[in-house]
Design a protein around this motif. Structure first.
Motif, PDB file in Angstrom:
ATOM      1  N   MET A 347      12.511   1.380  -5.737  1.00 36.55           N
ATOM      2  CA  MET A 347      12.121   1.957  -4.451  1.00 36.55           C
ATOM      3  C   MET A 347      11.968   3.489  -4.465  1.00 36.55           C
ATOM      4  O   MET A 347      10.980   3.989  -3.925  1.00 36.55           O
ATOM      5  CB  MET A 347      13.137   1.533  -3.387  1.00 36.55           C
ATOM      6  CG  MET A 347      12.581   1.330  -2.002  1.00 36.55           C
ATOM      7  SD  MET A 347      10.838   1.038  -1.865  1.00 36.55           S
ATOM      8  CE  MET A 347      10.751  -0.648  -1.453  1.00 36.55           C
ATOM      9  N   PRO A 348      12.923   4.239  -5.058  1.00 31.38           N
ATOM     10  CA  PRO A 348      12.741   5.710  -5.029  1.00 31.38           C
ATOM     11  C   PRO A 348      11.414   6.131  -5.638  1.00 31.38           C
ATOM     12  O   PRO A 348      10.705   6.958  -5.049  1.00 31.38           O
ATOM     13  CB  PRO A 348      13.901   6.247  -5.863  1.00 31.38           C
ATOM     14  CG  PRO A 348      14.845   5.131  -6.043  1.00 31.38           C
ATOM     15  CD  PRO A 348      14.157   3.859  -5.729  1.00 31.38           C
ATOM     16  N   GLY A 349      11.062   5.539  -6.769  1.00 29.86           N
ATOM     17  CA  GLY A 349       9.791   5.886  -7.404  1.00 29.86           C
ATOM     18  C   GLY A 349       8.606   5.509  -6.529  1.00 29.86           C
ATOM     19  O   GLY A 349       7.630   6.248  -6.424  1.00 29.86           O
ATOM     20  N   MET A 350       8.714   4.342  -5.879  1.00 32.19           N
ATOM     21  CA  MET A 350       7.628   3.902  -5.004  1.00 32.19           C
ATOM     22  C   MET A 350       7.472   4.841  -3.822  1.00 32.19           C
ATOM     23  O   MET A 350       6.365   5.189  -3.433  1.00 32.19           O
ATOM     24  CB  MET A 350       7.916   2.495  -4.496  1.00 32.19           C
ATOM     25  CG  MET A 350       7.813   1.446  -5.564  1.00 32.19           C
ATOM     26  SD  MET A 350       8.213  -0.150  -4.845  1.00 32.19           S
ATOM     27  CE  MET A 350       7.678  -1.220  -6.155  1.00 32.19           C
ATOM     28  N   LEU A 351       8.608   5.252  -3.257  1.00 36.06           N
ATOM     29  CA  LEU A 351       8.550   6.148  -2.100  1.00 36.06           C
ATOM     30  C   LEU A 351       7.958   7.492  -2.490  1.00 36.06           C
ATOM     31  O   LEU A 351       7.147   8.058  -1.768  1.00 36.06           O
ATOM     32  CB  LEU A 351       9.951   6.347  -1.509  1.00 36.06           C
ATOM     33  CG  LEU A 351      10.509   5.136  -0.767  1.00 36.06           C
ATOM     34  CD1 LEU A 351      11.922   5.404  -0.312  1.00 36.06           C
ATOM     35  CD2 LEU A 351       9.641   4.793   0.422  1.00 36.06           C
ATOM     36  N   THR A 352       8.361   7.979  -3.662  1.00 37.45           N
ATOM     37  CA  THR A 352       7.807   9.257  -4.111  1.00 37.45           C
ATOM     38  C   THR A 352       6.300   9.145  -4.243  1.00 37.45           C
ATOM     39  O   THR A 352       5.559  10.003  -3.761  1.00 37.45           O
ATOM     40  CB  THR A 352       8.418   9.636  -5.474  1.00 37.45           C
ATOM     41  OG1 THR A 352       9.821   9.497  -5.370  1.00 37.45           O
ATOM     42  CG2 THR A 352       8.084  11.056  -5.829  1.00 37.45           C
ATOM     43  N   GLY A 353       5.841   8.080  -4.883  1.00 33.38           N
ATOM     44  CA  GLY A 353       4.403   7.885  -5.056  1.00 33.38           C
ATOM     45  C   GLY A 353       3.701   7.797  -3.714  1.00 33.38           C
ATOM     46  O   GLY A 353       2.631   8.378  -3.513  1.00 33.38           O
ATOM     47  N   THR A 354       4.341   7.093  -2.772  1.00 34.63           N
ATOM     48  CA  THR A 354       3.732   6.936  -1.457  1.00 34.63           C
ATOM     49  C   THR A 354       3.622   8.276  -0.751  1.00 34.63           C
ATOM     50  O   THR A 354       2.584   8.592  -0.158  1.00 34.63           O
ATOM     51  CB  THR A 354       4.579   5.981  -0.605  1.00 34.63           C
ATOM     52  OG1 THR A 354       4.721   4.768  -1.325  1.00 34.63           O
ATOM     53  CG2 THR A 354       3.920   5.720   0.719  1.00 34.63           C
ATOM     54  N   ILE A 355       4.686   9.073  -0.811  1.00 29.58           N
ATOM     55  CA  ILE A 355       4.642  10.340  -0.081  1.00 29.58           C
ATOM     56  C   ILE A 355       3.638  11.279  -0.732  1.00 29.58           C
ATOM     57  O   ILE A 355       2.911  11.997  -0.032  1.00 29.58           O
ATOM     58  CB  ILE A 355       6.052  10.949   0.018  1.00 29.58           C
ATOM     59  CG1 ILE A 355       6.873  10.058   0.943  1.00 29.58           C
ATOM     60  CG2 ILE A 355       5.985  12.354   0.572  1.00 29.58           C
ATOM     61  CD1 ILE A 355       8.312  10.405   1.029  1.00 29.58           C
ATOM     62  N   ILE A 356       3.536  11.245  -2.053  1.00 31.58           N
ATOM     63  CA  ILE A 356       2.521  12.072  -2.704  1.00 31.58           C
ATOM     64  C   ILE A 356       1.133  11.609  -2.273  1.00 31.58           C
ATOM     65  O   ILE A 356       0.254  12.415  -1.964  1.00 31.58           O
ATOM     66  CB  ILE A 356       2.697  12.034  -4.237  1.00 31.58           C
ATOM     67  CG1 ILE A 356       3.944  12.841  -4.597  1.00 31.58           C
ATOM     68  CG2 ILE A 356       1.478  12.592  -4.945  1.00 31.58           C
ATOM     69  CD1 ILE A 356       4.380  12.691  -6.021  1.00 31.58           C
ATOM     70  N   GLY A 357       0.942  10.300  -2.201  1.00 30.93           N
ATOM     71  CA  GLY A 357      -0.326   9.761  -1.715  1.00 30.93           C
ATOM     72  C   GLY A 357      -0.598  10.185  -0.287  1.00 30.93           C
ATOM     73  O   GLY A 357      -1.726  10.543   0.079  1.00 30.93           O
ATOM     74  N   MET A 358       0.461  10.174   0.540  1.00 27.91           N
ATOM     75  CA  MET A 358       0.317  10.581   1.943  1.00 27.91           C
ATOM     76  C   MET A 358      -0.054  12.059   2.044  1.00 27.91           C
ATOM     77  O   MET A 358      -0.882  12.444   2.873  1.00 27.91           O
ATOM     78  CB  MET A 358       1.642  10.364   2.690  1.00 27.91           C
ATOM     79  CG  MET A 358       1.967   8.925   2.969  1.00 27.91           C
ATOM     80  SD  MET A 358       0.857   8.254   4.190  1.00 27.91           S
ATOM     81  CE  MET A 358       0.155   6.998   3.234  1.00 27.91           C
ATOM     82  N   ALA A 359       0.586  12.875   1.203  1.00 30.46           N
ATOM     83  CA  ALA A 359       0.299  14.306   1.225  1.00 30.46           C
ATOM     84  C   ALA A 359      -1.162  14.550   0.857  1.00 30.46           C
ATOM     85  O   ALA A 359      -1.843  15.384   1.453  1.00 30.46           O
ATOM     86  CB  ALA A 359       1.233  15.033   0.272  1.00 30.46           C
ATOM     87  N   GLN A 360      -1.624  13.778  -0.113  1.00 29.33           N
ATOM     88  CA  GLN A 360      -3.029  13.848  -0.516  1.00 29.33           C
ATOM     89  C   GLN A 360      -3.925  13.460   0.670  1.00 29.33           C
ATOM     90  O   GLN A 360      -4.915  14.127   0.953  1.00 29.33           O
ATOM     91  CB  GLN A 360      -3.204  12.844  -1.646  1.00 29.33           C
ATOM     92  CG  GLN A 360      -4.271  13.141  -2.636  1.00 29.33           C
ATOM     93  CD  GLN A 360      -4.309  12.000  -3.653  1.00 29.33           C
ATOM     94  OE1 GLN A 360      -3.283  11.395  -3.991  1.00 29.33           O
ATOM     95  NE2 GLN A 360      -5.486  11.686  -4.117  1.00 29.33           N
ATOM     96  N   ALA A 361      -3.531  12.397   1.365  1.00 26.09           N
ATOM     97  CA  ALA A 361      -4.329  11.926   2.501  1.00 26.09           C
ATOM     98  C   ALA A 361      -4.326  12.958   3.621  1.00 26.09           C
ATOM     99  O   ALA A 361      -5.332  13.157   4.297  1.00 26.09           O
ATOM    100  CB  ALA A 361      -3.771  10.596   3.004  1.00 26.09           C
ATOM    101  N   LEU A 362      -3.179  13.625   3.812  1.00 26.52           N
ATOM    102  CA  LEU A 362      -3.069  14.638   4.866  1.00 26.52           C
ATOM    103  C   LEU A 362      -4.053  15.778   4.616  1.00 26.52           C
ATOM    104  O   LEU A 362      -4.592  16.355   5.540  1.00 26.52           O
ATOM    105  CB  LEU A 362      -1.641  15.169   4.927  1.00 26.52           C
ATOM    106  CG  LEU A 362      -1.352  16.314   5.897  1.00 26.52           C
ATOM    107  CD1 LEU A 362      -1.609  15.878   7.325  1.00 26.52           C
ATOM    108  CD2 LEU A 362       0.070  16.803   5.759  1.00 26.52           C
TER     109      LEU A 362
END
Lengths: 439, 295
Positions: A347-362
């Motif tokens: 989960m920690p790795g998945m969350l990190t990837g997700t937030i990086i993806g979100m930052a990219q989307a932002l």
């Protein structure tokens, strides 16, 4: 010299001890190491330098946008003018001529101004938004009617720029935005203490506007929020499910290889292509509303999915197989081993990837231009189906506007966007630290 | 009857073999002796009966035509040099090899009259029946209580929390870990010492009330004291379970097992009573290995 050492070592045998050969090469090895460390420092130094230049130029351009020149008017709220019937009916109060009240007050302050042209120049010192602020004030508190209220209203953007020293007084009058008589009035107001720079609340609470002094970032921030919520709600479950299936359950064959290659390809597709796809599919085919965060979210989901899938698969791969075996060894089904043991560790790795993806989307602009989120929208969106724009598109719009005052607002909006990005990345780091478990 | 016939055949082969092996004492198995094991392959009361088990990793033939019984309430030790296929064979017994891609198992492993490799056999109840302890202690990164409770909970062995607690306490007691951890059941299992972690893994295995416990070099990462503790435990567990243990330590095999099987390059060379294997091995390869000439 090293040649001689080599020959003597090879030929003489006992002539030199091996440690001497090792020592002879040490100076060269140490120098190489020092050189390598130096290259590293230079690389980091150059990177930091550009980062400082970037942030420095943005902050130095933008910080002044957080203050706005305002004008103090002591307005007499005449009941006969605002509420002739005296019923305090909001519909009637709302229809009163507040612009007229403000103009009247300006004429009182400068009684020497005559003539239509001069009066228009005088009215031009105050923002168009002043009348709306006065109206809002009266509607919120009708008991003010009949009194004289002291009111700070935004000054026109040219006045603001002059106060901030961004436009010059010198030069021929016809080339200047502010004419000689306006400069005289401004000086007089300043001397009276009626003109000063105050914290720019409008910038944080309003939507976009054609008048820079009234333009705010809040509409775009809310639009970004809805867009990201849609993106997160769609891309996180889809991405994690896809990663779990591909990594843990899918058979390894030609089809899954093909899927894997295509996910990696998808991550490299230019984002504007996703925008065109969104326009064709979500708007033209499914008929979803143009300019809406829901469509923006769908498009950004397509764009973020590969990032999340790749990061999640890497996180799943890093979970030691011994954990899976332990669970399977006591008779857990693959699904149970996954949900109880592997997923929490990944989960920690998945969350990190997700937030990086979100930052990219932002920070994404191009695909949203394609689906109409670039329109001028002054209202704050109240849901994911309302027309909206997002922070990076707002920056693009302001950067494209001719008024001088939009320059500092562009930089200020960039600062807001960067603050969001830094906050999200910090959150990612915190999540990773919080959920990280050793085994 | 059948078992006798096979052991007879084994005996015949063994004589033939011994003469060949003595003539050429190199530690390789000649083509003719492949899959022909010497000694007592079959047990009086077999819990699991393996017939003609072969394992392939892609092209590699890792386990070759193994025939052996796991007897009731008996510890079977499997010894042999590294890479001889003993762990691979052990993992066939609860179909852990299913998780390895490119691994293929043939042959029959019969338990309760059914072939566990047959089509339609569900591995989940099989693994609840035949549970496994691994080489490296691998507790879940969760609390000690959670580690033990996981199995019973997923199998629905406890109706409520009280019963579950009972199973956890009982399992920890039987694994000889209770006194050491009773005050810190809710601390992470990964915080225990290596030997304690391995006993926790054993407690986790016995919590699902299996019938067979497979142990893959359970003491290889432990010091002699922890090893002694686990060997004691294995001896106690024999009362109720069938145990199959892979070990690199011949002393350990001699101490804990009743029967010993010697593997060499994928072949099961010799099976027999532990005492007999270590005192009077019948096969030259076995003798070479246990006397330390190779391996």
């Amino acid at each position: 010299m090293s040649n001689a050492a080599a020959t003597s070592a090879a030929g003489g045998g006992a002539a030199r001890r091996h440690v001497d050969i090792v020592m002879a090469g040490m100076a060269r090895r140490r120098a190489a190491e020092r050189r390598f460390r130096l290259y590293g420092r230079i690389a980091i130094g150059v990177g930091l330098f550009f980062l400082v230049v970037l942030f420095g130029s943005i902050v130095s351009n933008g910080y002044s946008a957080f203050w706005q020149t305002e004008l103090r008017l002591d307005v007499k709220l005449d009941a006969s003018q605002i509420d002739p019937q005296g019923g305090r009916d909001p519909a009637i109060l709302g229809r009163a001529d507040y612009g007229g009240i403000i103009k009247h007050r300006l004429r009182e302050m400068f009684p020497e101004v005559h003539g239509r042209r001069d009066r228009i120049a005088l009215y031009g010192l105050v923002s168009n938004g002043a009348a709306f602020e006065l109206r809002a004030r009266v509607l919120a508190n009708p008991s003010l009617i009949g009194q004289t209220v002291s009111l700070w209203v935004p000054a026109d953007d040219d006045v603001d720029m002059l106060m901030k020293g961004k436009i010059k007084r010198a030069g021929p009058e016809k080339d200047r935005r502010l004419k000689d008589n306006q400069l005289r009035w401004i000086d007089q107001l300043k001397a009276d203490g009626r003109l000063e720079k105050r914290f720019n609340v409008n910038f944080f609470t309003r939507g976009d506007s054609r008048d820079p002094e009234l333009a705010g970032i809040w509409g775009a921030a809310v639009g970004s929020f809805y867009t990201l919520i849609v993106t997160l709600l769609l891309s996180f479950p889809l991405g994690v499910a896809a990663a779990v299936y591909l990594e843990e359950f899918a058979p390894r064959n030609r089809w899954t290889d093909l899927i894997e290659v295509n996910i990696n390809n998808l991550a490299a597709v230019p984002s504007i292509v996703f925008g065109l796809l969104g326009l064709a599919v979500f708007i033209n085919f499914f008929g979803l509303p143009r300019s809406a965060p829901v469509v923006g979210g769908l498009v950004l989901t397509l764009m973020t999915l590969p990032t999340i899938i790749i990061a999640s698969r890497a996180a799943l791969k890093s979970v030691p197989p011994s954990i899976r075996e332990a669970a399977l060894g006591v008779g857990a089904s693959p699904m149970q081993a996954m949900i109880y043991h592997v997923l929490p560790l990944a989960m920690p790795g998945m969350l990190t990837g997700t937030i990086i993806g979100m930052a990219q989307a932002l920070g994404e602009t191009a695909p949203l231009l394609m689906i109409g989120m670039v329109a001028f929208i002054a209202d704050i969106p109240r849901g994911a189906f309302d027309p909206a724009t997002v922070l990076p598109v707002q920056i693009y719009l302001w950067a494209d506007s001719p008024e001088r005052a939009y320059v500092e607002r562009t930089s200020a909006a960039i600062m807001v966007l960067l603050a969001f990005l830094i906050a999200m990345n910090l959150f990612a780091v915190m999540m990773r630290k919080r959920f990280e478990r050793r085994w | 009857m059948e078992s006798q016939a096979i052991s007879m055949k084994g005996n015949l082969d063994e004589q033939h073999d011994l003469s060949r092996a003595r003539a050429a004492p190199a530690p390789t198995v000649s083509r003719e002796t492949r899959g022909q094991t010497v000694g007592e392959l079959r047990s009086q009361s077999a819990r699991m009966r393996c017939t003609g088990v072969n394992v392939f990793y892609g092209e590699k033939h890792a386990v070759k035509n193994v025939n052996i019984d796991l007897g009731n309430n008996e510890v079977l030790a499997m010894i042999g040099p590294s890479g001889c296929g003993k762990t691979t064979f052990l993992r066939c017994l609860n179909r852990m090899n299913d998780t390895v891609s490119g691994c293929r198992v043939t042959g029959e492993i019969v338990m309760d009259g059914k072939d566990i490799n047959a089509r339609g056999v569900d591995v989940v109840p099989l693994r609840a029946q035949v549970s496994m302890v691994f080489q490296k202690p691998n507790p879940f990164p969760k609390s000690i209580w959670e580690n033990v409770a996981f199995g019973p909970r997923i199998h629905g062995l406890a109706q409520n929390k009280v019963e579950l607690d009972e199973i956890v306490v009982n399992s920890l007691q039987r694994a000889g870990l209770w006194n050491e951890v009773k005050d810190r059941l809710h601390e992470p299992g990964t915080g225990l010492s290596g030997g304690q972690q391995q006993r926790l893994c054993i407690a986790r295995s016995i919590a699902v009330h299996p019938e067979v416990i497979l142990m893959d070099e359970p003491c290889s990462a432990l010091d002699p004291i922890a090893t002694a503790r686990i060997e004691e435990l294995i001896d106690e567990l024999r009362e109720n379970y069938t145990i199959c243990i892979v070990t690199h330590s011949m002393q350990q095999a001699a101490r804990v097992s009743q029967r010993t099987a010697y593997f060499h390059l994928g072949d099961l060379i010799e099976v027999g009573d532990t005492k007999q294997i270590f005192t009077r091995p019948q096969h030259q390869l076995t003798e070479d290995y246990i006397t330390g000439r190779f391996g």
